[in-house]
Design a protein around this motif. Sequence first.
Motif, PDB file in Angstrom:
ATOM      1  N   LEU A 271     -20.139  34.433  41.815  1.00 45.44           N
ATOM      2  CA  LEU A 271     -21.337  34.590  42.652  1.00 45.44           C
ATOM      3  C   LEU A 271     -22.588  34.801  41.804  1.00 45.44           C
ATOM      4  N   PRO A 272     -23.462  33.793  41.694  1.00 45.02           N
ATOM      5  CA  PRO A 272     -24.764  34.078  41.072  1.00 45.02           C
ATOM      6  C   PRO A 272     -25.529  34.982  42.022  1.00 45.02           C
ATOM      7  N   MET A 273     -26.327  35.893  41.482  1.00 45.97           N
ATOM      8  CA  MET A 273     -26.937  36.906  42.358  1.00 45.97           C
ATOM      9  C   MET A 273     -28.405  37.140  42.061  1.00 45.97           C
ATOM     10  N   GLY A 274     -29.070  37.714  43.046  1.00 43.00           N
ATOM     11  CA  GLY A 274     -30.388  38.288  42.842  1.00 43.00           C
ATOM     12  C   GLY A 274     -31.416  37.349  42.247  1.00 43.00           C
ATOM     13  N   GLY A 275     -31.384  36.072  42.625  1.00 44.81           N
ATOM     14  CA  GLY A 275     -32.433  35.151  42.193  1.00 44.81           C
ATOM     15  C   GLY A 275     -32.345  34.760  40.733  1.00 44.81           C
ATOM     16  N   ALA A 276     -31.117  34.855  40.137  1.00 46.39           N
ATOM     17  CA  ALA A 276     -30.992  34.557  38.703  1.00 46.39           C
ATOM     18  C   ALA A 276     -30.811  33.055  38.446  1.00 46.39           C
ATOM     19  N   VAL A 277     -31.560  32.234  39.128  1.00 53.19           N
ATOM     20  CA  VAL A 277     -31.555  30.788  38.860  1.00 53.19           C
ATOM     21  C   VAL A 277     -33.001  30.298  38.790  1.00 53.19           C
ATOM     22  N   SER A 278     -33.199  29.191  38.085  1.00 52.61           N
ATOM     23  CA  SER A 278     -34.538  28.589  38.079  1.00 52.61           C
ATOM     24  C   SER A 278     -34.418  27.130  38.516  1.00 52.61           C
ATOM     25  N   GLY A 279     -35.539  26.496  38.736  1.00 50.83           N
ATOM     26  CA  GLY A 279     -35.535  25.103  39.193  1.00 50.83           C
ATOM     27  C   GLY A 279     -35.143  25.009  40.655  1.00 50.83           C
ATOM     28  N   VAL A 280     -35.767  25.838  41.488  1.00 47.82           N
ATOM     29  CA  VAL A 280     -35.340  25.905  42.896  1.00 47.82           C
ATOM     30  C   VAL A 280     -36.241  25.114  43.841  1.00 47.82           C
ATOM     31  N   ALA A 281     -37.222  24.404  43.298  1.00 46.87           N
ATOM     32  CA  ALA A 281     -38.086  23.632  44.205  1.00 46.87           C
ATOM     33  C   ALA A 281     -38.818  22.523  43.478  1.00 46.87           C
ATOM     34  N   GLY A 282     -39.215  21.516  44.214  1.00 47.89           N
ATOM     35  CA  GLY A 282     -40.053  20.424  43.716  1.00 47.89           C
ATOM     36  C   GLY A 282     -41.062  20.090  44.806  1.00 47.89           C
ATOM     37  N   PRO A 283     -41.815  19.031  44.642  1.00 52.76           N
ATOM     38  CA  PRO A 283     -42.878  18.745  45.607  1.00 52.76           C
ATOM     39  C   PRO A 283     -42.406  18.688  47.070  1.00 52.76           C
ATOM     40  N   ASN A 284     -41.226  18.040  47.316  1.00 51.35           N
ATOM     41  CA  ASN A 284     -40.780  17.930  48.712  1.00 51.35           C
ATOM     42  C   ASN A 284     -39.369  18.474  48.925  1.00 51.35           C
ATOM     43  N   TRP A 285     -38.921  19.365  48.036  1.00 52.13           N
ATOM     44  CA  TRP A 285     -37.571  19.924  48.209  1.00 52.13           C
ATOM     45  C   TRP A 285     -37.493  21.395  47.813  1.00 52.13           C
ATOM     46  N   MET A 286     -36.537  22.091  48.462  1.00 53.03           N
ATOM     47  CA  MET A 286     -36.323  23.524  48.195  1.00 53.03           C
ATOM     48  C   MET A 286     -34.824  23.824  48.201  1.00 53.03           C
ATOM     49  N   LEU A 287     -34.404  24.745  47.346  1.00 57.19           N
ATOM     50  CA  LEU A 287     -33.030  25.244  47.382  1.00 57.19           C
ATOM     51  C   LEU A 287     -32.999  26.539  48.193  1.00 57.19           C
ATOM     52  N   ILE A 288     -31.960  26.718  48.996  1.00 55.09           N
ATOM     53  CA  ILE A 288     -31.842  27.945  49.795  1.00 55.09           C
ATOM     54  C   ILE A 288     -30.426  28.530  49.663  1.00 55.09           C
TER      55      ILE A 288
END
Length: 413
Positions: A271-288
């Motif tokens: 389980l990755p936790m607490g926002g410990a990732v980067s690269g979560v969005a681009g101009p027309n996309w988002m990771l949730i």
Amino acid sequence: MLLVNDKVISPDLLIVGAGPAGSAAAWHAAKLGMEALLVDQATFPRDKTCGDGLTPRAIHQLEAIGVDVTSHYQSRGLKLHGFGGSVEAPWPDSSFGNVGSAMPRTKLDNLLLEHALGMDGARFLGGVGARAVELDGAIRSVELSDGTRVLPKFVIVADGVRSTFGKQLGRTWHKGEVFGIAARSYCETPFSDEPWIHSHLELRDAENTIQPGYGWIFPLGDGRANVGCGALSTDNRPAKVNTKKLLHLYAQQQREAWHFGQPEGVASALLPMGGAVSGVAGPNWMLIGDAAACVNPLNGEGIDYGLETAAMAVGALDEGKDFTLLWPEMLRHEYGEAFLLARTLARALTYPQFLPLTGPLALRKPMGKIVMPAAARLMGNLVVEEDRDLVARVWRAASGASMRMRGSRVLWG
Ligand SMILES: Cc1cc2nc3c(=O)[nH]c(=O)nc-3n(C[C@H](O)[C@H](O)[C@H](O)COP(=O)(O)OP(=O)(O)OC[C@H]3O[C@@H](n4cnc5c(N)ncnc54)[C@H](O)[C@@H]3O)c2cc1C
């Protein structure tokens, strides 16, 4: 849904992954009158390795979209055990309500998917994965495993912990930050209506050595309980624990009290936790959801954050907006302080000496009665902006301090 021909679709929104986050996103998008195409590489109903616990925060989100899970089972709060103590910590009265629940993910995720598909504008392709992507910063087209080409206006990526599609977009998981390793199983029990969820903070092996992990028993109201155990880890201090082995030991230790049958469906996951990732969005996309590491570092719950980030992301969709900086900023605003402090506390738990030293103080009377209800409230991230009591003030001050010390860029940056 604009069908350009039988192999090219042009929806307003493509959603990759139909877990709680993806299905909730489809529901919210359809509610706003958008045409949403939801795809999942699995065919439903499908299982997901999870503790199946639903905090009041999750119940609040489920109720907001009209999904009832509390009529079959309700939990009142958490009972914590260990180091010679045992403390009851009821869910606090908060704007999320004070009722929790639990439901096997095979059932919950299917319920949510069907609920989303009940909305005009939501369409689902099951057993179909998102594969290749044409990207120029913005996503121009996505190729599905059945050969369909999707030309979406927006894309929401809800493809879970491993986020294989997210990786193609540049999502990176920072394993130097604390992450969870956990295993779950299902055990038959005559006490599946017990209204408390239980957690054991002191796990010992056959030689009576304390193990670096904790156990949980979440009654399911259907003749079974979800029984599992987890540990916190970092790349520098990997938890030296076999969670499946520990789970069998734990279930055996609790067998007499709960009249457990044999653990079934044993499965483990990271389980990755607490926002410990980067690269979560681009101009027309988002990771949730899990793809964006929206998981509480202190208790591993992520269903609530999956549901919340779905609502936030859909609410932000607007032509002309660029989400590259906006989405991480929205996540930091909503969860930054709480997640960073929780990550700092969780890191302390990766030191093998920490729990044996603090556990007896925190769990035994008279301190336990004061400390643990407050801890349960903080672990569940059930403190809201409006709360003005001492616990809320201390939590906010400590959260602000950890944000100042580490800086917000370590979250989704
Ligand atoms: C052992 C364990 C115990 C946990 N216990 C709890 C708990 O008690 N309570 C709680 O709230 N949380 C718990 N969690 C966390 C919780 O399981 C997650 O936070 C939650 O599942 C996140 O939902 P999601 O929709 O983001 O992702 P998921 O539920 O993982 O859904 C992702 C979906 O994406 C699909 N997918 C992946 N790649 C692609 C692709 N390329 N194309 C199409 N589809 C794709 C997958 O098939 C999957 O259906 C636990 C986690 C673990 C590992």
